[in-house]
Design a protein around this motif. Structure first.
Motif, short mmCIF file in Angstrom:
data_model
loop_
_atom_site.label_atom_id
_atom_site.label_comp_id
_atom_site.label_asym_id
_atom_site.label_seq_id
_atom_site.Cartn_x
_atom_site.Cartn_y
_atom_site.Cartn_z
N UNK A 242 0.82 -1.21 0.00
CA UNK A 242 0.00 0.00 0.00
C UNK A 242 0.85 1.27 0.00
N UNK A 243 2.09 1.15 0.48
CA UNK A 243 3.02 2.29 0.51
C UNK A 243 3.65 2.46 -0.88
N UNK A 244 2.82 2.89 -1.82
CA UNK A 244 3.22 2.94 -3.22
C UNK A 244 4.42 3.85 -3.46
N UNK A 245 4.50 4.96 -2.74
CA UNK A 245 5.56 5.93 -3.00
C UNK A 245 6.95 5.39 -2.69
N UNK B 49 -5.72 0.29 5.63
CA UNK B 49 -5.40 1.37 4.71
C UNK B 49 -6.67 2.03 4.20
N UNK B 50 -7.72 1.24 3.95
CA UNK B 50 -8.99 1.80 3.48
C UNK B 50 -9.58 2.75 4.52
N UNK B 51 -9.47 2.39 5.80
CA UNK B 51 -9.97 3.28 6.85
C UNK B 51 -9.15 4.57 6.91
N UNK C 279 -12.87 8.09 -1.06
CA UNK C 279 -13.22 7.70 0.31
C UNK C 279 -14.42 6.79 0.37
N UNK C 280 -15.42 7.07 -0.46
CA UNK C 280 -16.62 6.23 -0.49
C UNK C 280 -16.29 4.82 -0.95
N UNK C 281 -15.49 4.70 -2.01
CA UNK C 281 -15.14 3.37 -2.51
C UNK C 281 -14.24 2.63 -1.53
#
Length: 464
Positions: A180-183, A426-428, A369-371
């Motif tokens: 998730x830490x794409x950078x 990560x979604x939260x 945010x919704x998705x």
């Protein structure tokens, strides 16, 4: 003042088990669907019942036995047949990619057609959905949306090959040290000075990678400290020397071919850059909403399968002189599962409606945010339903094959929805940031001490 959309209901479709199908299949009113959606639904269901369901169990078995030859035979066959039905073109977003496919588009094609495609395609399980739609649904959109400006001809050819089912593509972002830490991705593409990039690094947990002909790869073209600004996307081809793929043994989604990929001194033409050099982070983020929406739709159907199969089993299983479903505890268990599924599907349809009525740029601004929350809710609902369905089935759900075959499969697949595409945690975090939960921060006493010590250190240095 605009009028609300008309409510329409259609004849019941599919399973006659209560709540086994989405509400608009159940002869209930809906503002979202029309005759074009009905015809598309019939076509998709026919394909999966005729072509896919008869081989699902063996495909799953051969995958866990690492019979790569048989699995490759299955996936290539299903890709070709999917293309014939026009299904492959229906998983790369809207509008219909008519420029790249001869498959006829459903009338007034929109995201609800794609939702039907994904929902129906997951009735066979997450592994099959990922095998047929996973790599394509996330690996091809960067090429469609951003192109390869230095060689658009090749780009167009690759897109056509993937949509006609003769080639397979996958998306390569996640690495052993960065998900998730794409950078902080470490896979590099260094300019060799002669019209090529040299790609070095590893990618991990890549869907369809073992079968892929093409790899849409996130690479670092900037220096090691360039973070997200130094990322680019590049198309790597299987025929290029230095590409090695190894099947990974995972808990579930076995037919999807989860893969570890090594790029060792791979020489890639600069013309294979997708979009612009340095534009990779934008492309990755642009892709995430659609990917997470796909995952949410799949998880929703998997949860619904648990409701359908649990109720069917409970109606036929006898315990203590009565049918299992006569026990109030079982009624409550299935009722709670169905409640969560119906709520989730309504939310999924609402998000799909938003996507239908927004341009991509607006979607990216408003729906992230919704998705993210939708994906979170979907994975948790799927996990809840799989766990409770397993309790309803008992030993029959713990055993591969038999009446509990789909529940057993889903039970070991649910974590593939809670982690990939952005973990639940990560979604939260993403939702909290998108909705600006924190508007101000309380002062931290440590900051004051640090500031004071910094000033004292500066004064001491000035005296030396």
């Amino acid at each position: 003042m605009s009028l609300p959309p008309p409510m329409v209901k259609y004849d019941a479709f599919g399973s006659d088990v209560p709540l086994a199908e989405p509400s608009w299949y159940q002869n209930l009113n809906s503002p979202y669907y029309n005759r074009s959606h009905l015809e598309w639904r019939e076509k998709i269901r026919q394909f999966f019942e005729k072509e896919v369901e008869p081989i699902v169990d063996d495909w799953d078995k051969q995958a866990v036995l690492n019979n790569h030859a048989k699995c490759k035979e299955y996936i290539q066959l299903m890709y070709r047949k999917s293309a014939e039905y026009g299904i492959l073109a229906g998983v790369v977003g809207a509008p219909w990619p008519s420029r790249y496919t001869d498959a006829p588009a459903p009338a007034n094609y929109d995201y609800f057609h794609e939702l039907i495609n994904v929902d129906e395609g997951t009735r066979c399980g997450g592994g099959i959905a990922w095998a047929l739609m996973g790599g394509l649904g996330i690996g091809l959109p960067p090429l469609i949306n951003f192109g390869m400006p230095m060689d658009q001809g090749k780009c167009d050819r690759v897109i056509r090959e993937c949509l006609n089912g003769t080639k397979i593509i996958c998306l390569c972002i996640t690495e052993p040290g960065a998900g998730s830490d794409v950078s902080n991705l470490a896979c590099t593409a260094k300019d060799s000075g002669d019209g090529y990039f040299i790609v070095d690094g590893n990618k991990k947990w890549i869907t369809n990678g073992i079968y892929a002909d093409y790899f849409t790869v996130a690479v670092r073209t900037g220096d090691k400290n360039s973070a997200h600004k130094g990322l680019s996307m590049i198309l790597v081809e299987r025929t290029m020397p230095g590409v090695t793929t190894t099947k990974m043994d995972c808990t579930g989604v076995w037919p999807s071919g989860t893969t570890y990929i090594e790029f060792d001194n791979v020489k890639v033409p600069k013309s294979n850059i997708i979009g612009q050099v340095g534009g990779g982070f934008k492309q990755i983020m642009y892709n995430f909403n659609h990917e997470r929406w796909l995952l949410a739709a799949q998880a929703c159907r998997m949860a619904r399968i648990c409701v359908e199969d649990s109720l069917s089993f409970a109606r036929s299983r006898r315990t203590f002189g009565k049918f299992l479903i006569e026990h109030q505890a079982i009624q409550h268990k299935i009722g709670e599962m169905a409640t969560k599924v119906e709520a989730l599907h309504a939310w999924l349809e609402n998000i799909t409606f938003q996507m239908n009525t927004m341009k991509k740029s607006e979607q990216n601004v408003k729906l992230g945010g919704h998705i993210a929350m939708l994906k979170l809710a979907s994975s948790r609902t799927a996990e809840f339903c799989a766990s409770n369905a397993m309790q309803v089935f008992g030993g029959a759900g713990y055993t591969r094959g038999g009446k509990g075959v789909r529940v057993e499969r889903i039970y070991r697949e649910v974590k593939a929805y809670a982690i990939p595409g952005g973990s639940e945690e990560i979604m939260l975090n993403l939702a909290a940031g998108q909705f600006n939960f924190v508007t101000r921060r309380a002062p931290d006493i440590k900051d004051q001490y640090i500031k004071k010590l910094t000033m004292e250190l500066k004064q001491l240095k000035s005296r030396l």
